[in-house]
Design a protein around this motif. Structure first.
Motif: not given
Lengths: 258, 364
Positions: A65, A90, A93-94, A118, A122, A170
């Protein structure tokens, strides 16, 4: 043997490669920490990576990541290649959850705020929905009654379960665990491993850096042994523990299993 | 034997009598050992020698509402210098009959500050109240609208000027300082360099020289006919100066954050802006509340340096009163009064910071 694909793994749920690592190298200054790593992880597969300290196992999963940047080779996560593009990073990473050795919860936020941070910021989930989902996941890690407390008020085992829950909120496709039980007191290791086993039973794709061999035996599809920046050996848990191929693996196993 | 043991175990053991109560406290804190006893006695003697005369001077022999000449006949404090000149000390050369306007503006400011004291009041409504309040305060000071007689800013002075320079100075310097600190930590070389140069340059010169530059040198560079308000120039100098100091304190807080916090935030997919705003700054700024408030307090007091560019702030109006032959020589009284005003300002700031710290430390 260097290319540790597991296309013939028995509990294959899909052929789709979730993570592809192709000939990855990394240096810390002059120190060649990753020396040509090849690894393919399919959806639903669970890998446990072990090896002596300094062997590069943490660095490897931190590359997945982009907490560390690899300098040669390719890493492709869920079809997205990790290149020097912040939007790409990004996005990856999600989809990739990470659990750290030292939990790294946000001490200024309550547990529920840690979990919803998050999703709200996000993933842009409405607050009420994020909280509802967070409570559901806290139930799953058996810690719902602590929702309004602060991380500092919880034990190490509880904090690590919150950290797992925070990643799960997430809704990741892959979970990475970087020595999740190494900083815990012995009596708290089991409660964390139990949560991880439950997660495994639900079919989560997982890469776990750990020396918990019991965990490896019970849930891993493959166990990898790393040393000097290379994957020395990778096999099913039965084969890996019963019939290790390399001298270094044998030595390492004899040291940690006594 | 067994019985006695059980008894002592079940009964609560009380501390010996000597160590509780007033006598116990006096004995333990004032007269333990010959040296401390001697110290106590000497201190008591000195207090006896100083406090009663001081009290007598300040309250018994003092005069409160007389002329300066009458003051000279009494041996006590001449508080008349404060009461008789109060309006000039507080408002300077603001037109006499219009002085209700800065007074009202100050009340609005105090009310807003009062309602901003606790985090539980920090809602949207308070933000709107501040915007409306600032507008009304500006209107009251400047006039020119709604039938209010315009007052030139050169006539502003006294306490409103001090408050104006401090409140705006501090509220603008704080965010600027935070940005500078972040800039100094940045990976982008150019931004980092600019921030370092800025911080080191500003910290390398005294505030007085900045104020001089703002008031004397800066106008030389402006085109003919264009002038920028003197108060505004002083204000900008104060903001730039304070921000550099705040930046360094905030940087200390940022360096105190563990790498794990950044990594945890990043691995959740938070971008740089969100990581800073939601995770790093709330923690880092909390750590540095005490040194930040120290800087803000000293900046508040430093606003008195604007006298050197001929702005009539609170301290300057006070000195002006003293230069009046009628009141010459009563500097003790009037400076005490001003000191009390400054102390109230500083004390409420440090009080507020202590409260804020307590509220924010729930998580620890």
């Amino acid at each position: 043997m260097n290319r540790t694909s597991s296309a013939n793994s028995e509990s294959q749920s899909s052929d789709k490669a979730m993570i592809e690592i192709i000939d990855v190298h990394k240096w810390f200054g002059d120190f060649h920490v990753l020396q040509g790593i090849n690894l393919t992880v399919h959806k639903g597969e669970r890998f446990v990576i072990c090896g002596p300290s300094g062997s590069g196992k943490s660095t490897l999963i931190r590359c997945i990541n982009r907490l560390e940047e690899h300098q040669r080779g390719r890493i492709i996560v869920d079809g997205i290649e990790l290149i020097n593009n912040i939007k790409n990073i990004e996005k990856v990473r999600m989809e990739v959850g990470m659990v750290f050795q030292h939990f790294n919860l946000f001490p200024h936020l309550t547990i529920i705020e840690n979990l919803t941070l998050g999703p709200i910021w996000v993933r842009k989930v409405p607050k009420a929905e994020a909280e509802e989902n967070a409570m559901y996941i806290l139930e799953k890690v058996h810690i719902a009654e602590q929702a309004q407390k602060y991380p500092g008020q919880l034990s190490g085992g509880q904090q690590q379960r919150v950290a797992i829950a925070r990643s799960l909120c997430m809704n990741p496709k892959v979970m990475l665990f970087d020595e999740p039980t190494s900083a815990l007191d012995p009596e708290m290791i089991k409660e964390v491993l139990d949560v991880m086993i439950e997660l495994a039973q639900e079919g989560m794709t997982m890469i776990v850096v750990s020396h918990e061999m019991g965990f490896a035996k019970s849930v891993a599809h493959r166990v990898l042994f790393m040393d000097y920046g290379k994957i020395v050996e990778g096999n099913t848990p039965e084969e890996f523990f019963e019939n290790p191929q390399h001298e270094r693996t044998k030595l390492f196993l004899s040291q940690i299993l006594h | 034997m067994e019985e006695t043991i059980q008894k002592t175990q079940t009964e609560k053991i009380k501390p010996p009598v000597v160590s509780i109560g007033i006598i116990g406290w006096v004995k333990a804190n004032l007269f333990n050992g010959w040296f401390n006893s001697a110290l106590t006695i000497v201190t008591l003697y000195l207090l006896w020698k100083t406090i009663p005369p001081l009290f007598r001077w300040a309250f018994i022999d003092s005069v409160w509402r007389t002329t300066g000449a009458a003051c000279r006949d009494t041996g006590g404090a001449c508080w008349s210098i404060v009461t008789e000149n109060l309006r000039f000390i507080l408002f300077g050369f603001f037109p006499y009959e219009l002085q209700w306007r800065p007074l009202l503006a100050m009340f609005i400011l105090f009310a807003l500050l009062f309602f901003s004291r606790g985090r539980k009041y920090w809602k949207k409504l308070l933000g709107y109240a501040w915007i409306a309040g600032l507008f009304i305060m500006g209107l009251l000071m400047k006039g020119g609208l709604f039938g209010l007689i315009p007052v030139e800013s050169t006539q502003w002075g006294g306490l409103p000027l001090t408050l104006l320079l401090s409140v705006f100075g501090l509220t603008a310097a704080y965010p600027l300082g935070v940005f500078l600190a972040l800039g100094r930590q940045s990976n982008m070389r150019a931004i980092k360099l600019i921030c370092i140069v800025y911080i080191e340059l500003i910290r390398g010169v005294p505030l007085i020289s900045l104020l001089f530059m703002a008031s004397i040198i800066f106008p030389l560079f402006l085109p003919e006919g264009l002038t920028i308000n003197k108060i505004l120039r002083a204000q900008v100098a104060i903001i730039l100066f304070t921000a550099a100091y705040i930046a360094e304190v905030v940087r200390g807080g940022l360096q105190g954050m563990s790498l794990g916090q950044y990594e945890a935030a990043e691995s959740l997919g938070l971008n740089y802006y969100l990581t800073m705003r939601l995770v790093i700054l709330p923690q880092a700024l909390k750590i540095v509340i005490p040194p930040t408030v120290s800087i803000l307090i000293s900046a508040f007091k430093d606003t008195s340096l604007v006298v050197i560019i001929a702005l009539y702030d609170l301290l300057k109006t006070t000195q002006t009163v003293l230069s009046n032959p009628e009141w010459m020589g009563f500097s003790k009284e009037v400076y005490l009064f001003v000191a009390i005003l400054y102390f109230l300002g500083c004390f409420s700031m440090s009080n507020f910071s202590r409260k804020l710290e307590k509220e924010l430390s729930r998580g620890d």
